[in-house]
Write an enzyme that holds these catalytic residues in place. Sequence first.
Site, PDB file in Angstrom:
ATOM      1  CD  GLU A   1      -3.327  33.132 -33.106  1.00 16.41           C
ATOM      2  OE1 GLU A   1      -4.117  32.348 -32.564  1.00 16.41           O
ATOM      3  OE2 GLU A   1      -2.159  33.302 -32.716  1.00 16.41           O
TER       4      GLU A   1
ATOM      5  NE  ARG B   1       0.666  29.246 -24.172  1.00 18.17           N
ATOM      6  CZ  ARG B   1       0.405  30.024 -25.226  1.00 18.17           C
ATOM      7  NH1 ARG B   1      -0.090  29.483 -26.334  1.00 18.17           N
ATOM      8  NH2 ARG B   1       0.628  31.320 -25.175  1.00 18.17           N
TER       9      ARG B   1
ATOM     10  NE  ARG C   1       2.990  31.250 -28.202  1.00 16.75           N
ATOM     11  CZ  ARG C   1       3.710  31.962 -29.070  1.00 16.75           C
ATOM     12  NH1 ARG C   1       4.901  31.519 -29.457  1.00 16.75           N
ATOM     13  NH2 ARG C   1       3.257  33.095 -29.542  1.00 16.75           N
TER      14      ARG C   1
END
Length: 273
Positions: free
Chosen positions: A137, A177, A129
């Site tokens: 998004e 992540r 990330r």
Amino acid sequence: MRWPWSGDDNDKTRSEPSSWADLLDTSKWSWDTFTGPGALVPSIVFTVTSLSALRIYKSYLRRIPSVNHIKPDYFRRRSLFGQVSSVGDADNFRLFHTPGGRLSGWGWLPWKRVPTTREGLTNKTIHIRIAGVDAPELAHWGREAQPFSKEAYDWLTQYIHNRRVRAYIYRRDQYGRVVAQVFIRKWFVQKDVGLEMLKQGLATVYEAKTGSEFGKSEQIYRDAEQKAKANHVGMWSKPSLLGRLRGESAKAPESPREYKSRHNAADKLKKGA
């Protein structure tokens, strides 16, 4: 038998063996056979060299296949070098760790090649990330896509997919992540991927109350976002004349953080109902 470093053959005061046969004859062994410079020095050199090589391998050349294999003391102290195998969203991707890069054989030795199939990459990549930024998004979980989400995704894919990057890792987030500041070389110049997204107007500075990571670049990121707003680039661009005729608003766009907060609030209302 004499070692090259064991001195003059005429030195009769030494108790070291003079041939391999003497060396194998235990009746001629003495304490000096094992503690003399001729035996002790090579043993120490061999041991130190072996331990050093093992330490270098474990620290710098051992491939890390997934986030579960990253030691806790690596975070905030180490970086990972590897090839981007896929881009999942406009601010995260999958990294195939290639420690040492080309210098250690990756890309040209037959047994050190990055897999190209999904089966070959399964459970062998690290989910990264990008730290400090939040991109619009894409449509998922029944939610609509944000404006400029596809542009951000396409830009990141074109910029880093199948390219080698270096990720300075900060921590593991709640989704498994690795939050990392990511750099890529373009024409021999090292570029901060998150910073470049902000300059293009394809991301905002990460504004969550907890979990934000910037390294030492927070002010640089904020300045880049303000400049992109002032220059009306990317998601900060104004509607065209045709857009205004269609009724598109010139107000500031909804940020990724506002988008998530709005949908999270709506989801809570649905659960309450």
